[in-house]
Write an enzyme that holds these catalytic residues in place. Structure first.
Site, mmCIF file in Angstrom:
data_model
loop_
_atom_site.group_PDB
_atom_site.id
_atom_site.type_symbol
_atom_site.label_atom_id
_atom_site.label_comp_id
_atom_site.label_asym_id
_atom_site.label_seq_id
_atom_site.Cartn_x
_atom_site.Cartn_y
_atom_site.Cartn_z
ATOM 1 N N ASN A 188 4.221 3.390 7.037
ATOM 2 C CA ASN A 188 4.371 4.952 7.444
ATOM 3 C C ASN A 188 3.844 5.222 8.797
ATOM 4 O O ASN A 188 4.075 5.650 9.663
ATOM 5 C CB ASN A 188 3.954 5.858 6.510
ATOM 6 C CG ASN A 188 5.157 6.190 5.490
ATOM 7 O OD1 ASN A 188 6.099 5.938 5.767
ATOM 8 N ND2 ASN A 188 4.713 6.795 4.182
ATOM 9 N N ASP A 219 5.507 -1.822 -7.258
ATOM 10 C CA ASP A 219 4.681 -0.937 -6.052
ATOM 11 C C ASP A 219 4.801 -1.534 -4.755
ATOM 12 O O ASP A 219 4.433 -2.754 -4.633
ATOM 13 C CB ASP A 219 3.223 -0.579 -6.773
ATOM 14 C CG ASP A 219 2.360 0.494 -5.596
ATOM 15 O OD1 ASP A 219 2.297 1.558 -6.246
ATOM 16 O OD2 ASP A 219 2.160 0.260 -4.463
ATOM 17 N N ASP A 261 11.214 5.621 4.766
ATOM 18 C CA ASP A 261 12.111 6.280 3.830
ATOM 19 C C ASP A 261 13.229 5.140 3.778
ATOM 20 O O ASP A 261 13.846 4.759 2.617
ATOM 21 C CB ASP A 261 13.104 7.407 4.445
ATOM 22 C CG ASP A 261 12.091 8.638 4.126
ATOM 23 O OD1 ASP A 261 10.879 8.632 3.177
ATOM 24 O OD2 ASP A 261 12.521 9.751 4.421
ATOM 25 N N GLU A 308 6.331 5.196 -3.987
ATOM 26 C CA GLU A 308 6.877 4.105 -3.630
ATOM 27 C C GLU A 308 6.732 3.292 -4.840
ATOM 28 O O GLU A 308 6.339 1.807 -4.908
ATOM 29 C CB GLU A 308 5.957 3.239 -2.448
ATOM 30 C CG GLU A 308 4.749 3.809 -2.241
ATOM 31 C CD GLU A 308 3.666 3.352 -3.199
ATOM 32 O OE1 GLU A 308 3.266 4.181 -4.007
ATOM 33 O OE2 GLU A 308 2.774 2.293 -2.762
ATOM 34 N N HIS A 320 7.541 7.938 9.249
ATOM 35 C CA HIS A 320 7.918 8.272 7.766
ATOM 36 C C HIS A 320 9.433 7.814 7.645
ATOM 37 O O HIS A 320 9.721 7.398 6.457
ATOM 38 C CB HIS A 320 7.500 9.799 7.667
ATOM 39 C CG HIS A 320 7.402 10.086 6.211
ATOM 40 N ND1 HIS A 320 6.288 9.762 5.599
ATOM 41 C CD2 HIS A 320 8.622 10.486 5.177
ATOM 42 C CE1 HIS A 320 6.380 10.340 4.250
ATOM 43 N NE2 HIS A 320 7.718 10.729 4.196
HETATM 44 P P1 GH3 Z 1 -1.067 -0.259 -1.967
HETATM 45 O O1 GH3 Z 1 -0.793 -1.801 -1.665
HETATM 46 O O2 GH3 Z 1 -2.420 -0.479 -2.778
HETATM 47 O O3 GH3 Z 1 -0.087 0.134 -3.006
HETATM 48 O O4 GH3 Z 1 -1.092 0.495 -0.667
HETATM 49 P P2 GH3 Z 1 -0.336 1.724 -0.609
HETATM 50 O O5 GH3 Z 1 -0.566 2.026 1.120
HETATM 51 O O6 GH3 Z 1 1.168 1.526 -0.884
HETATM 52 O O7 GH3 Z 1 -0.525 2.970 -1.393
HETATM 53 P P3 GH3 Z 1 -1.054 4.239 -1.220
HETATM 54 O O8 GH3 Z 1 -1.061 4.970 -2.753
HETATM 55 O O9 GH3 Z 1 -2.408 4.400 -0.642
HETATM 56 O O10 GH3 Z 1 -0.030 4.877 -0.295
HETATM 57 C C1 GH3 Z 1 1.359 5.321 -0.805
HETATM 58 C C2 GH3 Z 1 2.029 5.782 0.265
HETATM 59 O O11 GH3 Z 1 3.449 5.931 0.099
HETATM 60 C C3 GH3 Z 1 1.595 7.119 0.690
HETATM 61 C C4 GH3 Z 1 2.701 8.185 0.857
HETATM 62 O O12 GH3 Z 1 2.796 8.851 2.199
HETATM 63 C C5 GH3 Z 1 3.764 6.998 0.765
HETATM 64 N N1 GH3 Z 1 5.040 7.637 0.223
HETATM 65 C C6 GH3 Z 1 5.027 8.195 -0.991
HETATM 66 N N2 GH3 Z 1 6.319 8.557 -0.950
HETATM 67 C C7 GH3 Z 1 7.070 8.641 0.376
HETATM 68 C C8 GH3 Z 1 8.493 8.633 0.648
HETATM 69 O O13 GH3 Z 1 9.223 9.403 -0.027
HETATM 70 N N3 GH3 Z 1 8.826 8.517 1.821
HETATM 71 C C9 GH3 Z 1 7.861 7.800 2.625
HETATM 72 N N4 GH3 Z 1 8.166 7.461 3.951
HETATM 73 N N5 GH3 Z 1 6.509 7.599 2.234
HETATM 74 C C10 GH3 Z 1 6.293 7.840 1.066
HETATM 75 MG MG MG Z 2 1.768 1.040 -2.485
HETATM 76 MG MG MG Z 3 1.719 3.513 -5.298
#
Ligand code: GH3
Ligand code: MG
Ligand code: MG
Length: 327
Positions: free
Chosen positions: A203, A195, A212, A238, A208
């Site tokens: 982001n 993760d 990506d 992610e 964003h």
């Molecule tokens: P942690 O260290 O606890 O994992 O914190 P985190 O910020 O990585 O975890 P959180 O689950 O709060 O956020 C995950 C983020 O990933 C939120 C979401 O907008 C972003 N995300 C998910 N899929 C995609 C994607 O395909 N592209 C982009 N740019 N962002 C994505």
């Molecule tokens: Mg994360």
């Molecule tokens: Mg996550």
């Protein structure tokens, strides 16, 4: 030539018969290819591919039967209508002629009306055969397109669009297969759940699109850090899963640590500044207490949770202790 542009190959060693055939056929509007022996007929056949052939039976050298069988050997995907000219004494050999592929017979001396009726029947049959073969070709083309479309759809259904890695659905299918194999052969199976750390911040800070790009880069880093038999999947936003068939936790920990280090070392450049992105990894191995693939995933998920709690940018094994130092 008649309205279909039909050309008819006539073969006879007797000039008078050829003249007569030519006269009647040309008067009815057909084109005529004229051969005084079977050798010449084969040349004309190869050059013009006529669909109707009218041939004498008895000729010096190659006779009508042999000519017919040679033509049957060369034709492909196309009907040739072969009419044999016969005299009374040949009538008892008709079965032999049918066997080599003669379609119809015309008795000598022939009547003009009967000649043209036979030719029209041949033309009709040849046209129907051509239409059928064209339809078959269209069907074959459509089938090929359909199967390539099915392949593309199947691939799309199991591939993640952004990273081109196999997706969660594919991961679960493969994990299930590996689980069954490991249970049957009593070989180890391990996995690593990855993760991205604070990805929300990436982001928020860089946008964003940059986020990506980080996911795409991470995918490349993971692919290049793994052996061919280990596989990587994007199973969530992610989140990534590594599967290590026939490998125990030691191998999984080494690989996970290599991936973590490679990701930490990867530099993401923006105008005027660079930044690093790190990942946390939870590793698990199938054991006797686990009864389903989900148990293995839950174990890896729990280890990942501890890696986050331990400060992120770290690998945690199934015993819950960090296997790599926090940066
Ligand atoms: P942690 O260290 O606890 O994992 O914190 P985190 O910020 O990585 O975890 P959180 O689950 O709060 O956020 C995950 C983020 O990933 C939120 C979401 O907008 C972003 N995300 C998910 N899929 C995609 C994607 O395909 N592209 C982009 N740019 N962002 C994505
Ligand atoms: Mg994360
Ligand atoms: Mg996550």
């Amino acid at each position: 030539m008649n309205q279909d542009g039909e050309q008819i190959l006539i073969v006879d060693d007797d000039e008078t018969t050829l003249d007569l055939l030519q006269l009647h056929l040309e008067r009815a509007g057909y084109g005529v290819l004229r051969a005084a022996n079977a050798g010449r007929a084969l040349l004309l056949f190869a050059e013009h591919c006529p669909r109707i052939i009218i041939s004498d039976w008895l000729m010096p050298g190659i006779d009508g039967l042999e000519l017919c069988s040679r033509i049957r050997d060369t034709e492909y995907n196309r009907l040739i209508y072969f009419v044999m000219l016969t005299i009374q004494s040949e009538k008892d050999r008709l079965m032999e002629a049918f066997d080599v592929g003669v379609d119809d017979f015309l008795s000598k001396p022939f009547h003009e009306g009967e000649l043209l009726a036979r030719v029209r029947a041949g033309c009709r049959l040849a046209t129907v055969c051509d239409q059928l073969s064209e339809r078959n070709q269209t069907l074959a083309r459509n089938n090929a397109e359909l199967s390539s479309l099915t392949d593309r759809l199947r691939k799309a259904a199991s591939t993640d669009e952004l990273t081109q890695l196999p997706n969660r659905r594919q991961a679960m299918t493969r994990l299930h297969e590996m689980w069954v194999y490991a249970r049957r052969t009593e070989t180890p199976l391990s996995c690593a759940m990855i993760d991205v750390d604070h990805f929300k911040n990436v982001n928020d800070q860089y946008g964003h699109l940059k986020g990506d790009e980080v996911l795409q880069k991470l995918s490349q880093v993971l692919i290049t850090s793994l052996r061919a038999s280990d596989t990587v999947y994007r199973i969530g936003g992610e989140e990534f899963l590594l599967l290590f068939p026939r490998e125990g936790v030691e191998h999984a920990l080494v690989c996970a640590e290599r991936c973590r280090g490679a990701m930490e070392a990867a530099v993401f450049a923006d105008p005027g500044r660079t930044h690093a992105v790190t990942v946390s990894v939870g590793v698990a191995e199938r054991n006797a207490e686990m009864s389903t693939p989900d148990d293995l995933l839950n174990c890896a998920d729990a280890a990942l949770y501890r890696a986050k709690e331990a400060g992120r940018n770290t690998v945690v094994g199934p015993d819950g202790s960090p296997a790599s130092a926090v940066a």
